[in-house]
Design an enzyme around this catalytic site. Structure first.
Site, PDB file in Angstrom:
ATOM      1  CG  ASP A 121    -116.943 -28.772 -17.538  1.00  0.00           C
ATOM      2  OD1 ASP A 121    -117.768 -29.693 -17.687  1.00  0.00           O
ATOM      3  OD2 ASP A 121    -116.323 -28.588 -16.479  1.00  0.00           O
ATOM      4  NE  ARG A 153    -123.336 -27.904 -19.027  1.00  0.00           N
ATOM      5  CZ  ARG A 153    -122.367 -27.762 -18.138  1.00  0.00           C
ATOM      6  NH1 ARG A 153    -121.182 -28.302 -18.338  1.00  0.00           N
ATOM      7  NH2 ARG A 153    -122.574 -27.038 -17.039  1.00  0.00           N
TER       8      ARG A 153
HETATM    9  C1  S3P Z   1    -115.058 -31.530 -12.323  1.00  0.00           C
HETATM   10  C2  S3P Z   1    -114.997 -32.602 -13.176  1.00  0.00           C
HETATM   11  C3  S3P Z   1    -115.807 -32.739 -14.394  1.00  0.00           C
HETATM   12  C4  S3P Z   1    -116.403 -31.408 -14.822  1.00  0.00           C
HETATM   13  C5  S3P Z   1    -116.970 -30.643 -13.682  1.00  0.00           C
HETATM   14  C6  S3P Z   1    -115.925 -30.375 -12.601  1.00  0.00           C
HETATM   15  C7  S3P Z   1    -114.226 -31.540 -11.109  1.00  0.00           C
HETATM   16  O1  S3P Z   1    -116.866 -33.643 -14.131  1.00  0.00           O
HETATM   17  O2  S3P Z   1    -117.384 -31.609 -15.806  1.00  0.00           O
HETATM   18  O3  S3P Z   1    -117.489 -29.398 -14.127  1.00  0.00           O
HETATM   19  O4  S3P Z   1    -114.027 -30.483 -10.490  1.00  0.00           O
HETATM   20  O5  S3P Z   1    -113.740 -32.622 -10.746  1.00  0.00           O
HETATM   21  P1  S3P Z   1    -116.624 -35.232 -14.261  1.00  0.00           P
HETATM   22  O6  S3P Z   1    -115.512 -35.560 -13.399  1.00  0.00           O
HETATM   23  O7  S3P Z   1    -117.876 -35.912 -13.801  1.00  0.00           O
HETATM   24  O8  S3P Z   1    -116.360 -35.459 -15.721  1.00  0.00           O
END
Ligand code: S3P
Length: 431
Positions: free
Chosen positions: A317, A348
């Site tokens: 992120d 993004r």
């Molecule tokens: C998150 C996992 C990430 C992240 C998201 C929050 C989470 O996504 O990008 O903002 O809380 O498990 P991904 O697991 O799809 O990479």
């Protein structure tokens, strides 16, 4: 709301970013299926977390949000969630929708999950196709792999090994939640380790899980989880704007308090330290089952590096802000294996290029890579920020570092994860 931003003379002060979004979602969801009552302090109060709270309340969970920011969750027990005829609205929150699929896969009844325009275009099949191999009956209403999602509850069986092709904590967490309530033993293998808050929190609640880096075993037929009180630390993703601003501004000293520096999340620190940034990691401590520290951030000179695959899940992120940092580094930076950025709250990969280019940065993509030429200067820009919270914060920090005034239009998307962002912005800027 719109903003006009002029580069301040100095950045000074202390910021305590809001509670970690991933930990807040999990603290609410997991305590909802536990056996007692839990108190959660420092929970993130933002649109994404309100979406999770509303969905859980509709599933019959008693959640009290107090005025002091604390929250009480009365667990309904491992099989206690009740199906509801009303759609569960996950708003803009991918974490809410994806984790809920695992949480309610075996509910008695049928539930429809909906979301906003952005969420309706994000891939959900990557979660439900794996849950369906365990006997779940979850599908996309429009058969396009996206929301609305229908969950028709079914008894699940595991006794299998699932090899994930994407390193994603959201997919992994949905599988772990489904595994807890299935018959048998589930083995989950990730290509690279993604954030591990789920494993840490569920282990502390007494779930039978074995973790060996990116290989997780979940023993099903869990009868009860112990409710646990949780102090939510500050989100490193919300600390990231100040980390980048502090490193890149020529006269900056910022302290960032109480940040979760769990090593599956702290890629941004390792990347900038390798680029030569002056970052002090202070008072490292364990809070609950998570590592927390205070960060000292100082003006720095950066050198470019190659940011390769193994860093990406630990900084996913933060990549747009890291790309902004690379604009000021000596030399050219390459960031590889970032196709996942295309399926976040917005594309993004494209939007990072679009925003940084408008400020005069030299940034290009090559399939799933970003290439950034170090320049050491950006000019002002006038731009419309749109609905992605992290893109709005990227534009805010780029404006703060630019030589001329910038004008940002429609900057309210920060409410998704950091409602106080613009107040903290004013607080650190000394003109
Ligand atoms: C998150 C996992 C990430 C992240 C998201 C929050 C989470 O996504 O990008 O903002 O809380 O498990 P991904 O697991 O799809 O990479």
């Amino acid at each position: 709301m719109n903003k006009k931003i002029i580069r301040p003379k100095k950045l000074r002060g202390t910021i305590t970013p809001p509670g970690d979004k991933s930990i807040s979602h999990r603290a609410l969801m997991f305590n909802s299926i536990a056996g007692q009552t839990a108190h959660i302090n420092g929970i993130l109060e933002s649109e994404d977390i309100h979406a999770t709270i509303n969905c859980l309340r509709q599933l019959g969970v008693a959640i009290d949000l107090q005025n002091d920011g604390s929250c009480r969750v009365k667990g309904s027990g491992i099989n206690g969630l009740k199906a509801t005829e009303r759609d569960l609205d996950c708003g803009n929150s991918g974490t809410t929708m994806r984790l809920l699929m695992g949480l309610i896969a075996n509910i008695d009844g049928t539930i429809r999950l909906i979301g906003d325009e952005s969420l309706q275009s994000r891939p959900m099949e990557r979660v439900y196709s794996l849950l369906n191999t365990m006997g779940a009956n979850i599908f996309s209403e429009k058969s396009n792999g996206c929301a609305p999602i229908i969950v028709a509850g079914k008894q699940l069986t595991s006794n299998q090994s699932i090899e994930m092709t994407i390193a994603s904590a959201q997919i992994k967490s949905a599988l772990i939640l489904a595994g807890l309530n299935s018959i048998g033993t589930l083995n989950i293998i990730e290509p690279l380790q993604s954030r591990d808050h789920t494993e840490r929190m569920l282990s502390a609640m007494g779930a039978k899980i074995n973790i060996d880096e990116n290989n997780i075993t979940v023993y099903g037929e869990t009868n009860e989880l112990q409710s646990i009180d949780i102090d939510v630390p500050s989100d490193i993703s919300s600390a990231a704007p100040w980390i980048v601003a502090g490193i890149l501004h020529p006269d900056a000293e910022i302290e960032i308090k109480n940040v979760c520096v769990n090593q599956t999340r702290s890629g941004i620190l390792d990347i900038f330290l390798e680029m030569g940034a002056r970052i002090e990691i202070m008072n490292k401590r364990l809070v609950g089952n998570e590592e927390v520290a205070d960060l000292g951030i100082y003006s720095s000179s950066l050198s470019s590096i190659n940011i390769t695959q193994e860093f990406i899940p630990r900084a996913i992120d933060e990549i747009p802000l890291i790309a902004l940092g690379a604009c000021f580094a000596k030399g050219d930076t390459k960031i590889s294996n970032i196709s996942e950025l295309k399926v976040k709250e917005s594309n993004r990969l494209d939007n990072t290029i679009e925003i940084i280019s408008q400020f005069g940065g030299e940034i290009f993509s090559n399939e799933d890579e970003l290439l950034i030429n170090g320049l050491n200067t950006l000019h002002g820009a006038k731009l419309y920020c749109g609905s992605d919270h992290r893109m709005t914060m990227l534009a805010g920090i780029a404006s703060l570092l630019s030589e001329q005034e910038s004008e940002l239009i429609d900057v309210d998307a920060v409410n998704v994860s950091y409602p106080n962002f613009w107040n903290d912005f004013e607080k650190v800027c000394v003109s």
